[in-house]
Design a protein around this motif. Structure first.
Motif, PDB file in Angstrom:
ATOM      1  N   LEU A   1     -10.518   6.294  -0.716  1.00  0.00           N
ATOM      2  CA  LEU A   1      -9.879   6.751  -1.965  1.00  0.00           C
ATOM      3  C   LEU A   1     -10.867   7.607  -2.775  1.00  0.00           C
ATOM      4  O   LEU A   1     -12.076   7.376  -2.694  1.00  0.00           O
ATOM      5  N   PRO A   2     -10.418   8.542  -3.555  1.00  0.00           N
ATOM      6  CA  PRO A   2      -8.998   8.913  -3.730  1.00  0.00           C
ATOM      7  C   PRO A   2      -8.605  10.134  -2.889  1.00  0.00           C
ATOM      8  O   PRO A   2      -7.524  10.659  -3.035  1.00  0.00           O
ATOM      9  N   ASP A   3      -9.516  10.582  -1.975  1.00  0.00           N
ATOM     10  CA  ASP A   3      -9.268  11.859  -1.295  1.00  0.00           C
ATOM     11  C   ASP A   3      -8.275  11.768  -0.139  1.00  0.00           C
ATOM     12  O   ASP A   3      -7.534  12.701   0.136  1.00  0.00           O
ATOM     13  N   ASP A   4      -8.291  10.653   0.580  1.00  0.00           N
ATOM     14  CA  ASP A   4      -7.487  10.567   1.795  1.00  0.00           C
ATOM     15  C   ASP A   4      -6.006  10.282   1.467  1.00  0.00           C
ATOM     16  O   ASP A   4      -5.686   9.293   0.809  1.00  0.00           O
ATOM     17  N   ASN A   5      -5.145  11.164   1.950  1.00  0.00           N
ATOM     18  CA  ASN A   5      -3.708  11.054   1.632  1.00  0.00           C
ATOM     19  C   ASN A   5      -3.114   9.725   2.091  1.00  0.00           C
ATOM     20  O   ASN A   5      -2.368   9.074   1.367  1.00  0.00           O
ATOM     21  N   GLU A   6      -3.454   9.357   3.334  1.00  0.00           N
ATOM     22  CA  GLU A   6      -2.853   8.131   3.886  1.00  0.00           C
ATOM     23  C   GLU A   6      -3.309   6.901   3.102  1.00  0.00           C
ATOM     24  O   GLU A   6      -2.512   6.019   2.782  1.00  0.00           O
ATOM     25  N   SER A   7      -4.615   6.857   2.786  1.00  0.00           N
ATOM     26  CA  SER A   7      -5.124   5.698   2.038  1.00  0.00           C
ATOM     27  C   SER A   7      -4.475   5.627   0.666  1.00  0.00           C
ATOM     28  O   SER A   7      -4.149   4.537   0.177  1.00  0.00           O
ATOM     29  N   ARG A   8      -4.297   6.801   0.052  1.00  0.00           N
ATOM     30  CA  ARG A   8      -3.638   6.823  -1.272  1.00  0.00           C
ATOM     31  C   ARG A   8      -2.226   6.269  -1.178  1.00  0.00           C
ATOM     32  O   ARG A   8      -1.812   5.420  -1.964  1.00  0.00           O
ATOM     33  N   ALA A   9      -1.506   6.764  -0.143  1.00  0.00           N
ATOM     34  CA  ALA A   9      -0.103   6.356   0.009  1.00  0.00           C
ATOM     35  C   ALA A   9      -0.001   4.857   0.282  1.00  0.00           C
ATOM     36  O   ALA A   9       0.819   4.150  -0.311  1.00  0.00           O
ATOM     37  N   ILE A  10      -0.864   4.365   1.177  1.00  0.00           N
ATOM     38  CA  ILE A  10      -0.807   2.939   1.530  1.00  0.00           C
ATOM     39  C   ILE A  10      -1.175   2.080   0.327  1.00  0.00           C
ATOM     40  O   ILE A  10      -0.489   1.100   0.012  1.00  0.00           O
ATOM     41  N   THR A  11      -2.243   2.463  -0.363  1.00  0.00           N
ATOM     42  CA  THR A  11      -2.691   1.651  -1.508  1.00  0.00           C
ATOM     43  C   THR A  11      -1.614   1.577  -2.586  1.00  0.00           C
ATOM     44  O   THR A  11      -1.282   0.479  -3.067  1.00  0.00           O
ATOM     45  N   THR A  12      -1.056   2.715  -2.958  1.00  0.00           N
ATOM     46  CA  THR A  12      -0.051   2.690  -4.029  1.00  0.00           C
ATOM     47  C   THR A  12       1.207   1.939  -3.576  1.00  0.00           C
ATOM     48  O   THR A  12       1.812   1.205  -4.359  1.00  0.00           O
ATOM     49  N   SER A  13       1.559   2.086  -2.293  1.00  0.00           N
ATOM     50  CA  SER A  13       2.749   1.372  -1.802  1.00  0.00           C
ATOM     51  C   SER A  13       2.532  -0.132  -1.845  1.00  0.00           C
ATOM     52  O   SER A  13       3.421  -0.890  -2.227  1.00  0.00           O
ATOM     53  N   VAL A  14       1.323  -0.568  -1.412  1.00  0.00           N
ATOM     54  CA  VAL A  14       1.052  -2.012  -1.392  1.00  0.00           C
ATOM     55  C   VAL A  14       1.081  -2.566  -2.825  1.00  0.00           C
ATOM     56  O   VAL A  14       1.663  -3.625  -3.076  1.00  0.00           O
TER      57      VAL A  14
ATOM     58  N   LEU B   1     -12.344   3.447  -8.693  1.00  0.00           N
ATOM     59  CA  LEU B   1     -11.924   2.566  -9.781  1.00  0.00           C
ATOM     60  C   LEU B   1     -10.833   3.220 -10.627  1.00  0.00           C
ATOM     61  O   LEU B   1      -9.813   2.589 -10.955  1.00  0.00           O
ATOM     62  N   GLU B   2     -11.053   4.498 -10.959  1.00  0.00           N
ATOM     63  CA  GLU B   2     -10.071   5.189 -11.816  1.00  0.00           C
ATOM     64  C   GLU B   2      -8.715   5.292 -11.138  1.00  0.00           C
ATOM     65  O   GLU B   2      -7.669   5.115 -11.748  1.00  0.00           O
ATOM     66  N   PHE B   3      -8.759   5.589  -9.841  1.00  0.00           N
ATOM     67  CA  PHE B   3      -7.494   5.687  -9.111  1.00  0.00           C
ATOM     68  C   PHE B   3      -6.760   4.339  -9.143  1.00  0.00           C
ATOM     69  O   PHE B   3      -5.558   4.268  -9.401  1.00  0.00           O
ATOM     70  N   LEU B   4      -7.513   3.268  -8.896  1.00  0.00           N
ATOM     71  CA  LEU B   4      -6.899   1.937  -8.843  1.00  0.00           C
ATOM     72  C   LEU B   4      -6.387   1.517 -10.220  1.00  0.00           C
ATOM     73  O   LEU B   4      -5.305   0.936 -10.345  1.00  0.00           O
ATOM     74  N   ARG B   5      -7.169   1.840 -11.240  1.00  0.00           N
ATOM     75  CA  ARG B   5      -6.740   1.491 -12.599  1.00  0.00           C
ATOM     76  C   ARG B   5      -5.447   2.229 -12.939  1.00  0.00           C
ATOM     77  O   ARG B   5      -4.501   1.656 -13.486  1.00  0.00           O
ATOM     78  N   GLU B   6      -5.434   3.521 -12.572  1.00  0.00           N
ATOM     79  CA  GLU B   6      -4.267   4.361 -12.859  1.00  0.00           C
ATOM     80  C   GLU B   6      -3.007   3.808 -12.177  1.00  0.00           C
ATOM     81  O   GLU B   6      -1.899   3.957 -12.661  1.00  0.00           O
ATOM     82  N   HIS B   7      -3.205   3.151 -11.019  1.00  0.00           N
ATOM     83  CA  HIS B   7      -2.047   2.635 -10.278  1.00  0.00           C
ATOM     84  C   HIS B   7      -1.849   1.135 -10.452  1.00  0.00           C
ATOM     85  O   HIS B   7      -1.234   0.470  -9.611  1.00  0.00           O
ATOM     86  N   ASP B   8      -2.400   0.620 -11.561  1.00  0.00           N
ATOM     87  CA  ASP B   8      -2.085  -0.744 -11.999  1.00  0.00           C
ATOM     88  C   ASP B   8      -2.548  -1.845 -11.068  1.00  0.00           C
ATOM     89  O   ASP B   8      -1.870  -2.876 -10.939  1.00  0.00           O
ATOM     90  N   VAL B   9      -3.671  -1.652 -10.389  1.00  0.00           N
ATOM     91  CA  VAL B   9      -4.192  -2.761  -9.602  1.00  0.00           C
ATOM     92  C   VAL B   9      -4.622  -3.854 -10.582  1.00  0.00           C
ATOM     93  O   VAL B   9      -4.985  -3.571 -11.732  1.00  0.00           O
ATOM     94  N   ASP B  10      -4.568  -5.120 -10.152  1.00  0.00           N
ATOM     95  CA  ASP B  10      -4.830  -6.207 -11.089  1.00  0.00           C
ATOM     96  C   ASP B  10      -6.312  -6.584 -11.167  1.00  0.00           C
ATOM     97  O   ASP B  10      -6.825  -6.850 -12.245  1.00  0.00           O
ATOM     98  N   PHE B  11      -6.973  -6.663 -10.006  1.00  0.00           N
ATOM     99  CA  PHE B  11      -8.400  -7.022  -9.983  1.00  0.00           C
ATOM    100  C   PHE B  11      -9.140  -6.087  -9.025  1.00  0.00           C
ATOM    101  O   PHE B  11      -8.556  -5.641  -8.032  1.00  0.00           O
ATOM    102  N   VAL B  12     -10.408  -5.852  -9.331  1.00  0.00           N
ATOM    103  CA  VAL B  12     -11.239  -5.125  -8.371  1.00  0.00           C
ATOM    104  C   VAL B  12     -12.493  -5.942  -8.074  1.00  0.00           C
ATOM    105  O   VAL B  12     -12.976  -6.703  -8.915  1.00  0.00           O
ATOM    106  N   GLN B  13     -12.989  -5.750  -6.862  1.00  0.00           N
ATOM    107  CA  GLN B  13     -14.164  -6.482  -6.402  1.00  0.00           C
ATOM    108  C   GLN B  13     -15.009  -5.487  -5.612  1.00  0.00           C
ATOM    109  O   GLN B  13     -14.472  -4.739  -4.790  1.00  0.00           O
ATOM    110  N   GLY B  14     -16.293  -5.437  -5.883  1.00  0.00           N
ATOM    111  CA  GLY B  14     -17.107  -4.505  -5.108  1.00  0.00           C
ATOM    112  C   GLY B  14     -18.415  -4.205  -5.785  1.00  0.00           C
ATOM    113  O   GLY B  14     -18.684  -4.627  -6.925  1.00  0.00           O
TER     114      GLY B  14
END
Lengths: 720, 172
Positions: free
Chosen positions: A652-665, A687-700
């Motif tokens: 993330l956030p460059d790869d199209n497939e990863s973006r699509a899968i992450t937002t879908s999940v 982090l910004e991409f995940l925050r923008e798409h309403d992920v609940d928790f991040v770990q890393g």
């Protein structure tokens, strides 16, 4: 052409054409009656006076030939690899319904391009009869083998399940006693605990049961190893083995049996029993032998089987005794085949094997030889090798073709393989050593992480793969409690929902220092020692969690639970005992499971999870997307959190497939009232991409690396 | 009249020859008579738009003795991929045979025939599997060469698909 020759050709039922300069076919012999006769039936008669025929003319009379003429033209125009090319048999029918079998060949004679069409009807009946009987036999065998395999595997698994549940062995007597399959249950040292009448019958040992008591297992292994040299390695690693081999009864009569051996392990991951089930195939073999090569082929993959492989390699070695030609043997073993078989069932497993057989066959060159040794193992004998270094490239090409997606039960999955290669001069070839060396190299490839190619070297003899040593060290580590826990915070992205950490196990190895799970969990899972290690992790995490609670820090602690732990019949009891002994509140505990937990028995796993959640424990589905992910079953699973696999976050956030899968999940999980945790977050963009798409928790690592408990407790609350 | 080559492809003893015989000659025999090589039969089909001459290539089944010769598929306008709905081994071979056909004939219409549908007690092709195949855009028709069920429908479906493919190529 002389009249004698003309007459001879006619009597042989052959018609011969020469390709003329104007690309017509010139008949150089008179037409036989069958050709005139058949062309009339085709409404495009050829006359006896038609010396020159165009391709179209002949194609109208014989549509099959118009296709073959394309191959013939290619053959005539190219450098010749072979001295002729033929069409294969085809059947024409005359106006009265009489069938004629014909065969065409393109060849050169005196630099002339020749097309020869032969009426092969005369010998066809005999040929047809052979094929007919062979296929009748194949149909019958297909049915018999299918039923036999089903019965044998079911019995094997019933007995193994009975023993793994720690039920008394005596209770098996009724199931086993009258079974037509021979059954033997023994201890690892070969001491017999149970056997049945069918075993006595196969070995015709009457009342003298010494042969059974004197380690039948050793006898079988000794007999099997001639054609299955890998049996020692497989049994030593605690894996299931099955195969067919020659055996000898008390009077030294030769028999042919199909044997399966399955280990049963105790709570410490050590083998406590071997369950052996055998069927006498002697009669079946005898009938098959009457039909020659039927018994030399595997019915599922259609490849030569182990028996044919030994014939072939022996002949190869005999014929090359004075040659300095180098040959190579590739041992191809599919990775995690058992998991796939368990999840999708035996039929899907067989389909996978058939598919892989077909792919491997299509990717070897003419003159090479491939066989299916059994299970998920294939061998390829390569000849005419220019540079031994090229072998690795061949192996890597095979890995690519194996890893192409395959559709099982509507789910596309990818499999990998491990390949070992051994080479030798043909004149010095001992087939058994060659197979053993290739097997050792393959095993080494598995040790390196699977999906790899490894060449055999003498170094492998001196330093064999470390697994058995590592397995032993793990047992010592369990005994000496050489494991430690670290904790990695999971940071909340929304309004604060409380603090969360994941407990991560490390192995404090006395020689190699702190080892990460990647360096031992795989071995622990395969050897079964993951269960006691997991038990230790669960208890330690709960004790640590209780310390946090007592210090006024109500952190939720997530603990990884392996598939083997979850499926263990005592798991629920162990869990409640741990909570009771540690005093850690169930509502503060979360268990992280992976999709592999649902492979063997989904309904049972779901049932356990429902009971666990009823205690107040939360459940997270870890590594989502990395394995056999199926959105179909997600809605059935009693889980509270989904952890998106780090491989998608990494891109993330460059790869199209990863973006699509992450937002879908994320979207899907929220629709199903589940929370989403993204692991492996390492930079601000992710982090910004995940925050923008309403992920609940991040770990890393972007926030925190895993840390000891003491450091965790010193973290200021406002930081996470 | 359009002339189209149709290949009958599948494992051995699934009923390819019986399906051709049922379609071309309206006859059936219970006796298994194995095919060696290829036999070409013709059948004229009347479609709403025009007539079509089908050249039916009944190709020897795939087994331990015989691989599918790719040259037999050359120039085919349609493929009937036949499996035996009562034999799991043939059902398992379906995907790989389909891939094999697709590797030579990318756009050519393929109709899958699950044959021996009259043997209801022995039927092994699950509804789920059939549905999945259809959901993947494949035409699957349960047939019985013995009773004739589904046979005309299957060949008509393939003929229509070949005609559509032909029209779309003409339009291009």
């Amino acid at each position: 052409m002389s009249k004698v020759l003309q007459d001879l050709i006619k009597q042989l039922g052959i018609v011969v054409f020469r390709l003329a300069d104007d690309q017509t076919l010139e008949s150089v012999s008179s037409y036989p009656e069958w050709l005139i006769h058949l062309s009339k039936a085709a409404d495009s008669p050829i006359s006896v006076d038609d010396t020159f025929l165009s391709f179209d003319q002949i194609g109208h009379s014989f549509p099959f030939l118009s296709n073959f003429l394309i191959d013939a033209e290619l053959f005539w125009s190219n450098e010749r690899e072979h001295d002729k090319t033929d069409s294969g048999v085809w059947t024409e029918v005359d106006a009265l319904g009489q069938e004629y079998q014909l065969e065409a060949r393109a060849l050169f004679a005196e630099n002339e391009k020749i097309l020869l069409i032969e009426n092969v009807s005369q010998n066809f009946e005999e040929r047809h009869l052979v094929y007919q009987k062979a296929r009748d036999m194949a149909l019958l065998n297909e049915k018999l083998i299918s039923e036999l395999n089903f019965r044998q595997r079911k019995l094997q698994s019933d007995i193994e399940r009975h023993l793994s549940l720690r039920n008394p062995i005596d209770e098996l007597n009724r199931t086993v006693e009258s079974n037509t399959s021979a059954v033997l249950v023994c201890l690892p040292d070969g001491d017999v605990e149970l056997y049945n009448k069918a075993l006595i019958n196969i070995y015709e040992i009457g009342n003298d049961q010494k042969i059974v008591r004197a380690s039948m297992l050793d006898k079988w292994i000794a007999e099997a190893e001639h054609n299955h040299p890998e049996i020692h390695r497989i049994l030593k690693s605690g894996s299931y083995w099955e195969g067919e081999f020659e055996t000898f009864d008390a009077d030294n009569n030769q028999k042919w049996i199909r044997l399966s051996i399955g280990p049963v392990k105790n709570d410490a991951g050590e083998i406590c029993h071997f369950v052996c089930v055998a069927n006498d195939l002697s009669d079946f073999r005898k009938v098959s032998d009457d039909w020659g090569n039927i018994s030399d082929y595997d019915f599922n993959t259609h490849l030569p089987n182990r028996r044919q492989f030994w014939k072939h390699i022996s002949q190869t070695c005999e014929s090359g005794q004075k040659s300095d030609e180098v040959i190579a043997l590739m041992y191809v073993d599919l990775d995690y085949f058992k998991h796939i078989n368990d999840q999708h069932g035996q039929f899907a497993g067989d389909f996978l094997l058939g598919t892989m057989a077909s792919r491997l066959s299509r990717n070897i060159k003419h003159g090479d030889y491939i066989a299916h040794l059994g299970g998920d193992e294939f061998v390829i004998l390569l000849r005419y090798i220019k540079e031994p270094e090229d072998l690795v490239a061949v192996g890597e090409r095979l890995l690519v073709t194996v890893s192409e997606p395959i559709n099982l039960d509507g789910t596309p999955i990818r499999v990998s393989a491990s390949i070992g290669i051994a080479t030798t001069e043909i004149s010095q070839t001992d087939p058994h050593s060659l197979l053993r060396n290739a097997d050792l190299a393959m095993y080494s490839a598995k040790e390196l992480g699977r999906g790899q190619v490894r060449l055999y070297t003498e170094e492998l003899e001196r330093n064999p793969p470390k697994r058995s040593q590592r397995e032993h060290e793990l047992l010592v580590a369990i005994e000496k409690q050489q494991f430690v826990l670290e904790f990695q915070p999971q940071v909340c992205m929304q309004e604060s929902r409380g603090k969360r950490v994941e407990a991560l196990v490390r192995w404090q190895h006395p020689e190699h220092g702190l080892l990460s799970p990647a360096e031992f969990v795989g071995i622990a899972e395969e050897s079964g020692s993951i269960v006691p290690i997991g038990d230790w992790v669960l208890m330690s995490a709960c004790v640590s969690g209780k310390l946090l609670v007592d210090s006024g820090d109500s952190t939720c602690v997530a603990v990884n639970i392996s598939a083997k732990q979850l499926s263990h019949p005592e798991f629920y009891n162990k869990l409640t005992n741990v909570l009771r002994k540690s005093g850690f509140p169930a509502t503060h505990l979360e268990i992280e499971i992976t999709e592999s937990s649902f492979l063997s028995d989904m309904d049972k796993a779901i049932d356990v999870l429902h009971r666990v959640r009823a205690l107040g424990i939360q459940v997270a589905l870890d590594d989502f997307g990395s394995g056999f992910s199926s959105l179909n079953y997600l809605k059935r699973l009693p889980v509270d959190y989904i952890k998106i696999d780090r491989s998608f976050i990494h891109d993330l956030p460059d790869d199209n497939e990863s973006r699509a899968i992450t937002t879908s999940v994320i979207h899907l999980a929220h629709q199903l009232n589940m929370k989403v945790i993204a692991e492996g977050v390492e930079n601000k963009q992710q982090l910004e991409f995940l925050r923008e798409h309403d992920v609940d928790f991040v770990q890393g690592f972007y926030y925190f690396k895993p840390m000891p408990l003491a450091k965790l407790t010193s973290l200021k609350s406002e930081n996470w | 009249m359009l002339v189209k080559k149709v290949c009958m492809v599948g494992p051995f003893a699934v009923g390819k020859t019986s399906l051709v015989k049922r379609f071309v000659e309206s006859i059936f025999s219970d006796k298994y008579h194995t095919t060696i090589g290829v036999k070409v039969s013709k059948k004229k089909v009347e479609l709403a738009q025009e007539s079509m001459q089908m050249m039916l290539w009944d190709i020897e089944g795939v087994d331990v003795f015989t691989e599918l010769k790719s040259s037999y598929l050359r120039g085919a306008s349609g493929v009937m991929l036949v499996i035996d709905g009562t034999r799991p081994t043939t059902i398992r071979q379906l995907n790989e045979l389909l891939s094999l056909v697709r590797s030579y004939l990318q756009e050519t219409p393929v109709v899958i025939l699950a044959n021996k549908f009259d043997l209801t007690n022995e039927w092994k092709l699950s509804q789920d599997d059939a549905t999945k195949l259809r959901e993947n855009g494949l035409t699957l028709i349960e047939t019985s060469a013995k009773t004739g069920a589904g046979v005309e429908e299957a060949f008509a479906a393939l003929a229509q698909a070949m005609l559509r493919e032909c029209d779309s190529k003409t339009a291009e």
